[in-house]
Design an enzyme around this catalytic site. Structure first.
Site, mmCIF file in Angstrom:
data_model
loop_
_atom_site.group_PDB
_atom_site.id
_atom_site.type_symbol
_atom_site.label_atom_id
_atom_site.label_comp_id
_atom_site.label_asym_id
_atom_site.label_seq_id
_atom_site.Cartn_x
_atom_site.Cartn_y
_atom_site.Cartn_z
ATOM 1 N N LYS A 131 52.247 -13.511 -62.758
ATOM 2 C CA LYS A 131 51.392 -12.586 -63.492
ATOM 3 C C LYS A 131 52.211 -11.402 -64.031
ATOM 4 C CE LYS A 131 47.463 -13.734 -60.454
ATOM 5 N NZ LYS A 131 46.362 -13.170 -59.616
ATOM 6 N N TYR A 151 40.032 -18.191 -65.896
ATOM 7 C CA TYR A 151 39.284 -17.589 -64.781
ATOM 8 C C TYR A 151 37.783 -17.867 -64.882
ATOM 9 C CZ TYR A 151 43.348 -15.094 -62.896
ATOM 10 O OH TYR A 151 44.554 -14.780 -62.298
ATOM 11 N N PHE A 211 34.846 -8.467 -60.464
ATOM 12 C CA PHE A 211 36.232 -8.178 -60.839
ATOM 13 C C PHE A 211 36.708 -8.986 -62.042
ATOM 14 C CE2 PHE A 211 36.179 -11.205 -57.273
ATOM 15 C CZ PHE A 211 36.857 -12.293 -57.817
ATOM 16 N N ARG A 217 50.494 -23.163 -52.588
ATOM 17 C CA ARG A 217 49.569 -22.103 -52.157
ATOM 18 C C ARG A 217 50.061 -21.440 -50.864
ATOM 19 N NH1 ARG A 217 44.895 -20.203 -54.898
ATOM 20 N NH2 ARG A 217 43.819 -20.129 -52.895
ATOM 21 N N THR A 239 45.124 -14.390 -50.688
ATOM 22 C CA THR A 239 44.767 -13.691 -51.934
ATOM 23 C C THR A 239 45.046 -12.185 -51.833
ATOM 24 O OG1 THR A 239 43.064 -15.344 -52.332
ATOM 25 C CG2 THR A 239 42.876 -13.284 -53.567
ATOM 26 N N ARG A 284 53.188 -13.192 -51.752
ATOM 27 C CA ARG A 284 52.301 -12.016 -51.725
ATOM 28 C C ARG A 284 52.568 -11.158 -50.491
ATOM 29 N NH1 ARG A 284 46.898 -15.357 -53.616
ATOM 30 N NH2 ARG A 284 47.214 -15.196 -55.882
ATOM 31 N N ASN A 290 48.579 -9.198 -57.235
ATOM 32 C CA ASN A 290 49.081 -10.155 -56.236
ATOM 33 C C ASN A 290 50.070 -11.176 -56.805
ATOM 34 O OD1 ASN A 290 47.317 -11.861 -57.510
ATOM 35 N ND2 ASN A 290 45.939 -12.119 -55.767
ATOM 36 N N HIS A 301 49.630 -16.719 -59.625
ATOM 37 C CA HIS A 301 48.477 -17.622 -59.521
ATOM 38 C C HIS A 301 48.966 -19.017 -59.153
ATOM 39 C CE1 HIS A 301 44.884 -19.927 -60.533
ATOM 40 N NE2 HIS A 301 45.727 -20.788 -61.075
ATOM 41 N N GLU A 359 43.888 -26.856 -65.098
ATOM 42 C CA GLU A 359 44.719 -25.720 -65.513
ATOM 43 C C GLU A 359 45.957 -26.178 -66.282
ATOM 44 O OE1 GLU A 359 43.198 -22.720 -61.956
ATOM 45 O OE2 GLU A 359 45.195 -23.600 -61.787
HETATM 46 P P1 DAT Z 1 43.652 -16.773 -55.558
HETATM 47 O O1 DAT Z 1 44.442 -16.092 -56.658
HETATM 48 O O2 DAT Z 1 44.285 -16.563 -54.214
HETATM 49 O O3 DAT Z 1 43.360 -18.222 -55.867
HETATM 50 P P2 DAT Z 1 40.855 -16.267 -56.187
HETATM 51 O O4 DAT Z 1 40.887 -17.526 -56.991
HETATM 52 O O5 DAT Z 1 39.783 -16.126 -55.188
HETATM 53 O O6 DAT Z 1 42.253 -16.004 -55.469
HETATM 54 O O7 DAT Z 1 40.735 -15.029 -57.170
HETATM 55 C C1 DAT Z 1 41.472 -14.995 -58.390
HETATM 56 C C2 DAT Z 1 42.078 -13.633 -58.550
HETATM 57 O O8 DAT Z 1 41.033 -12.671 -58.673
HETATM 58 C C3 DAT Z 1 42.902 -13.154 -57.364
HETATM 59 O O9 DAT Z 1 44.227 -13.607 -57.427
HETATM 60 C C4 DAT Z 1 42.799 -11.673 -57.485
HETATM 61 C C5 DAT Z 1 41.416 -11.456 -58.044
HETATM 62 N N1 DAT Z 1 40.436 -11.170 -56.980
HETATM 63 C C6 DAT Z 1 39.906 -12.044 -56.107
HETATM 64 N N2 DAT Z 1 39.049 -11.455 -55.282
HETATM 65 C C7 DAT Z 1 39.033 -10.153 -55.645
HETATM 66 C C8 DAT Z 1 38.356 -8.999 -55.174
HETATM 67 N N3 DAT Z 1 37.499 -9.064 -54.158
HETATM 68 N N4 DAT Z 1 38.600 -7.816 -55.794
HETATM 69 C C9 DAT Z 1 39.458 -7.732 -56.835
HETATM 70 N N5 DAT Z 1 40.140 -8.798 -57.317
HETATM 71 C C10 DAT Z 1 39.922 -9.977 -56.736
HETATM 72 MG MG MG Z 2 42.170 -19.104 -57.293
#
Ligand code: DAT
Ligand code: MG
Length: 162
Positions: free
Chosen positions: A22, A62, A70, A98, A104, A115, A125, A128, A139
């Site tokens: 990112k 996303y 968010f 992963r 996350t 991370r 973080n 992705h 994806e």
């Molecule tokens: P990951 O990136 O570990 O697959 P995810 O798919 O649940 O996590 O979420 C995608 C992204 O969204 C994550 O990298 C950061 C952001 N995110 C997730 N949960 C969040 C939250 N509670 N507050 C702010 N950003 C969040």
């Molecule tokens: Mg994810």
């Protein structure tokens, strides 16, 4: 190593996953460090591009988070600077990638993960990674054209597979 012991590349259960460094990972100069971790693990790079992500691509990427509070911040952030988009190949690569990424929320991520080693905030973080084989397929086809992916056989294969 006798001839009959040499692994047949076609018999390895290969998977592919999508990873994206990112804008924070790029700005912080962690591109090489992150790629190194996947190379050293023994996975194979089959696609790589450096790009400024469009709002359309970000929203599609996303899409599962569209209803989350968010979501708009996430799209803002991923489109805010260049990212490194990659496809990596290998046995078990989806789940293993992963694990290398970590939880996350970087504060909960184990030391030794990307991370856990380099991040503090959930909105910064660094990377992705696809969360399942089906997600990876979606994806990869969203970010890459078929002709942008290169299938090749690393000469290291017999040193990584029995
Ligand atoms: P990951 O990136 O570990 O697959 P995810 O798919 O649940 O996590 O979420 C995608 C992204 O969204 C994550 O990298 C950061 C952001 N995110 C997730 N949960 C969040 C939250 N509670 N507050 C702010 N950003 C969040
Ligand atoms: Mg994810």
């Amino acid at each position: 190593m006798t001839k009959d012991k040499i692994v047949k590349f076609e018999e390895i259960a290969l998977e592919r996953t999508f990873l994206a460094i990112k804008p924070d990972g790029v700005q912080r100069g962690l591109v090489g460090e992150i790629i190194r971790r996947y190379e050293e693990k023994g996975f194979t790079l089959v696609g790589l591009k450096f790009l400024k992500v469009s709002r359309e691509l970000a929203e599609q990427h996303y899409d599962v988070h569209r209803e989350r509070p968010f979501f708009s911040g996430l799209v803002e952030f991923i489109t805010s600077g260049p990212v490194v988009a990659m496809v990596w190949e290998g046995e078990g690569v989806v789940a293993a990638a992963r694990k290398i990424i970590g939880a996350t929320n970087p504060l909960s991520a184990e030391p030794g993960t990307i991370r856990g080693d380099f991040g503090i905030n959930i909105g910064r973080n660094l990377i992705h990674g696809s969360d399942a084989i089906e997600t990876a397929q979606r994806e990869i086809s969203l970010w890459f054209k078929e002709e942008e992916l290169v299938s090749w056989q690393p000469t290291l294969t017999p040193w990584l597979h029995e």
